[in-house]
Design an enzyme around this catalytic site. Structure first.
Site, mmCIF file in Angstrom:
data_model
loop_
_atom_site.group_PDB
_atom_site.id
_atom_site.type_symbol
_atom_site.label_atom_id
_atom_site.label_comp_id
_atom_site.label_asym_id
_atom_site.label_seq_id
_atom_site.Cartn_x
_atom_site.Cartn_y
_atom_site.Cartn_z
ATOM 1 N N ASP A 99 -26.536 32.593 -16.370
ATOM 2 C CA ASP A 99 -27.468 31.743 -15.623
ATOM 3 C C ASP A 99 -26.985 31.468 -14.200
ATOM 4 O O ASP A 99 -27.769 31.052 -13.350
ATOM 5 C CB ASP A 99 -27.667 30.411 -16.347
ATOM 6 C CG ASP A 99 -28.662 30.540 -17.490
ATOM 7 O OD1 ASP A 99 -29.205 31.657 -17.663
ATOM 8 O OD2 ASP A 99 -28.895 29.555 -18.204
ATOM 9 N N ASP A 158 -23.450 7.778 -7.956
ATOM 10 C CA ASP A 158 -22.702 8.887 -7.359
ATOM 11 C C ASP A 158 -23.554 9.647 -6.347
ATOM 12 O O ASP A 158 -23.058 10.145 -5.340
ATOM 13 C CB ASP A 158 -22.244 9.850 -8.460
ATOM 14 C CG ASP A 158 -21.279 9.168 -9.425
ATOM 15 O OD1 ASP A 158 -20.404 8.437 -8.942
ATOM 16 O OD2 ASP A 158 -21.426 9.357 -10.645
ATOM 17 N N GLY A 159 -24.857 9.728 -6.646
ATOM 18 C CA GLY A 159 -25.769 10.449 -5.743
ATOM 19 C C GLY A 159 -25.781 9.833 -4.349
ATOM 20 O O GLY A 159 -25.929 10.534 -3.349
ATOM 21 N N ASN A 200 -19.349 17.736 -4.309
ATOM 22 C CA ASN A 200 -19.283 18.117 -5.728
ATOM 23 C C ASN A 200 -19.163 19.626 -5.903
ATOM 24 O O ASN A 200 -18.130 20.120 -6.320
ATOM 25 C CB ASN A 200 -20.545 17.662 -6.457
ATOM 26 C CG ASN A 200 -20.379 16.313 -7.138
ATOM 27 O OD1 ASN A 200 -19.280 15.765 -7.146
ATOM 28 N ND2 ASN A 200 -21.459 15.798 -7.690
#
Ligand SMILES: NC(=O)c1ccc[n+]([C@@H]2O[C@H](COP(=O)([O-])OP(=O)(O)OC[C@H]3O[C@@H](n4cnc5c(N)ncnc54)[C@H](O)[C@@H]3O)[C@@H](O)[C@H]2O)c1
Ligand SMILES: Nc1ncnc2c1ncn2[C@@H]1O[C@H](COP(=O)(O)OP(=O)(O)OP(=O)(O)O)[C@@H](O)[C@H]1O
Length: 523
Positions: free
Chosen positions: A398, A289-290, A368
């Site tokens: 966070d 996917d990267g 994404n």
């Protein structure tokens, strides 16, 4: 001496000859010349009425003048036509230029060069002609691209109107293939509200002319990817006759295998990359996917269709098996193919310190998500969030993920967000470890603009990252503005969009896998 002079005073044919040589570009001066010839003849007639030669000469002059008028009229028509085409050409150029100038307000920086080596195609948007089809399917088709290349470009482009492989997209909902298709999203016929158009459709891409150029992006430092890329490049060239582009790193790898790979094309600098999009018909990715994210990030405007081969560990967006690459590519190049149209988000940072518009930073496009987190700070984030200027909430935790629906199965999922079919248009608003029990993730509609601001009373700064890359610090007073980008990424499906999505969540995430209860329990 002008035309009138030559006939009115001189009385010989030299003027005519010189006009003929000049091509009679001016019709009105020709009319004046003809008039002068007539006046001359009228003046001469009473004096030499019996001179047959003069009559003959005058008729010859008339014939010549008539012929010249005919030819110059034809020329004037041709000139007018040429001027009209030139006007249309200039209009088209202006439109393209306007697109380029508008790009920053659409969220894309007009500056072509950037440090990440990314493509900027805001000026190269292909023209899409929306065609109404009376039947079941709606279509977008055929694009021509006006190339603005550098003179002496190594790729030999010379500012011509070039045609990429043209294709059309058609879409329709299952079971509705015969319905009349309407453009309006909501119809108010007879006082009833109906929605003839639905957002998630099966989209099919049909080539109208054959693809000629492909670009391959590969995951670095992988032996299996390298072996396959060598084989695939050779096959694409020898069996399919395609032009192949690869990244400079890959070209060097190919040349180290064999010098016969010198037909493979590449680019050297950012400016050259920015000229590539109009030439490329298809993108192939070899990796996980990267690598799809990487390939998409190369295109800061429209993206050619991507065919992603799975050579990673998960492969949510990579449905094609690399072992069968020949069959897959044969079928893709032949078409038609189902595609998933994946929306992207455009994000830009507005610095409190920036005093002028031109100081805004380069716009980033993400497939994404964009993440705003506490980075190395050990304090809670304190992020004020607005949606179309309405206050949403303050994120204390966070951080926050603003995700596309394609990204819903990535970081957002890990932070507790829903999984959403990639063709549902929307922005996921997913907190990361919120310090509040009631902070549930949201999904916002696709038309909104979200602004996330670090307030001046924040204890620390925040950090932004784009598809997990390119971290930037947000100081107190800085803001990130995010909205849906106009350039989606189309990825080829193995079967079709929904089938591929369900296969990914089953095979990739083992979604809801549980042994089926046996029937031998209480009835
Ligand atoms: N806690 C987490 O889950 C977490 C943390 C950081 C980043 N990420 C994700 O990693 C992405 C960057 O990917 P990368 O490959 O460059 O980094 P990477 O090498 O760290 O891999 C991240 C993993 O996320 C998977 N992934 C990426 N996009 C996906 C998607 N749309 N659906 C399902 N899985 C997906 C990849 O297959 C890979 O296994 C970021 O965009 C972010 O979504 C996830
Ligand atoms: N052509 C490229 N150039 C530079 N970096 C790349 C390229 N392609 C991929 N990468 C980076 O390499 C990393 C790994 O790539 P990728 O996710 O495709 O492989 P993987 O991790 O093996 O697969 P999966 O994501 O399925 O687990 C990613 O961070 C990605 O951004």
């Amino acid at each position: 001496m002008n035309d009138t002079d030559s006939f009115g005073k001189g009385g010989d044919a030299n003027g005519l000859r010189s006009n003929q040589e000049n091509g009679f570009s001016n019709l009105s001066s020709l009319a004046q010349s003809e008039k002068a010839v007539q006046e001359f003849l009228i003046q001469q007639t009473p004096m030499q009425a019996n001179d047959d030669h003069l009559i003959e000469f005058s008729e010859a002059l008339r014939t010549v003048a008539k012929a010249l008028r005919g030819s110059s009229e034809g020329k004037a028509l041709a000139q007018a036509e040429a001027a009209e085409w030139k006007r249309r050409y200039e209009l088209e150029r202006c439109k393209n230029l306007e697109l380029l100038l508008k790009a920053p307000s659409n969220g894309v920086c007009a500056d072509e060069s950037n440090s990440n080596g990314m493509m900027d195609h805001s000026a190269k948007s292909p023209r899409l002609h929306v065609q109404e089809n009376g039947n079941s399917l709606e279509r977008i088709c055929a694009h021509e691209v006006l190339q603005d290349c550098e003179p002496n470009s190594p790729n030999g482009c010379n500012n011509k109107l070039k045609r990429k492989a043209s294709f059309k997209l058609s879409w329709g909902c299952k079971g509705q293939t015969n319905d009349q298709h309407k453009k309006e999203i909501v119809s108010f016929e007879s006082g009833n509200i109906t929605t003839p158009d639905r957002s998630s459709k099966q989209i099919s891409l049909t080539w109208e002319s054959s693809p000629q150029t492909v670009i391959i992006f590969t995951k670095p430092n992988s032996t299996s990817v390298r072996v396959l890329s060598v084989e695939m490049v050779r096959w694409l060239r020898d069996h399919k006759g395609l032009n192949v582009y690869v990244e400079p790193r890959v070209k060097a790898e190919l040349l180290s295998e064999s010098s016969s790979f010198d037909f493979v094309q590449t680019w050297e600098d950012d400016k050259e990359i920015s000229l590539l999009h109009p030439k490329v018909d298809l993108v192939i990715t070899l990796g996980g996917d990267g690598t799809v994210l990487w390939a998409a990030s190369m295109f800061k405007g429209p993206v050619p269709p991507i065919v992603p081969f799975s050579m990673g560990s998960l492969g949510f967006m990579t449905p094609f098996h690399s072992e069968q690459y020949r069959d897959c590519l044969e079928s893709v190049l032949r078409g038609p193919l189902s595609i998933t149209l994946r929306h992207r988000l455009q994000c830009h940072i507005i610095r409190d310190k920036a005093r002028h518009d031109y100081e805004t930073e380069e716009t980033m496009l993400v497939l994404n998500e964009v993440t705003i987190d506490r980075g190395i700070s050990s304090y809670l984030t304190n992020l004020e969030c607005y949606c179309d200027n309405s206050f949403v909430t303050c994120v204390q935790g966070d951080g926050l993920i603003l995700s596309t629906t394609s990204g819903s199965t990535a970081y957002s999922l890990a932070a507790g967000g829903s999984m959403v079919h990639p063709q549902v248009p929307g922005i996921l608003f997913t907190p990361i470890c919120p310090h509040s029990l009631s902070f549930r993730p949201l999904i916002l509609p696709d038309h909104v603009t979200v602004r996330v601001q670090v307030p001046f009373n924040s204890r620390g700064s925040a950090w932004v990252s784009f598809d997990g890359k390119g971290r930037k610090q947000l100081e107190a007073g800085d803001a990130l503005v995010c909205s849906m980008a106009p350039w989606p990424v189309s990825t080829a499906c193995q079967v079709e969009s929904t089938h591929d999505f369900l296969r990914s969540i089953h095979d990739g995430l083992h979604w809801n896998q549980r042994k089926i209860q046996s029937s031998d329990g209480p009835q």
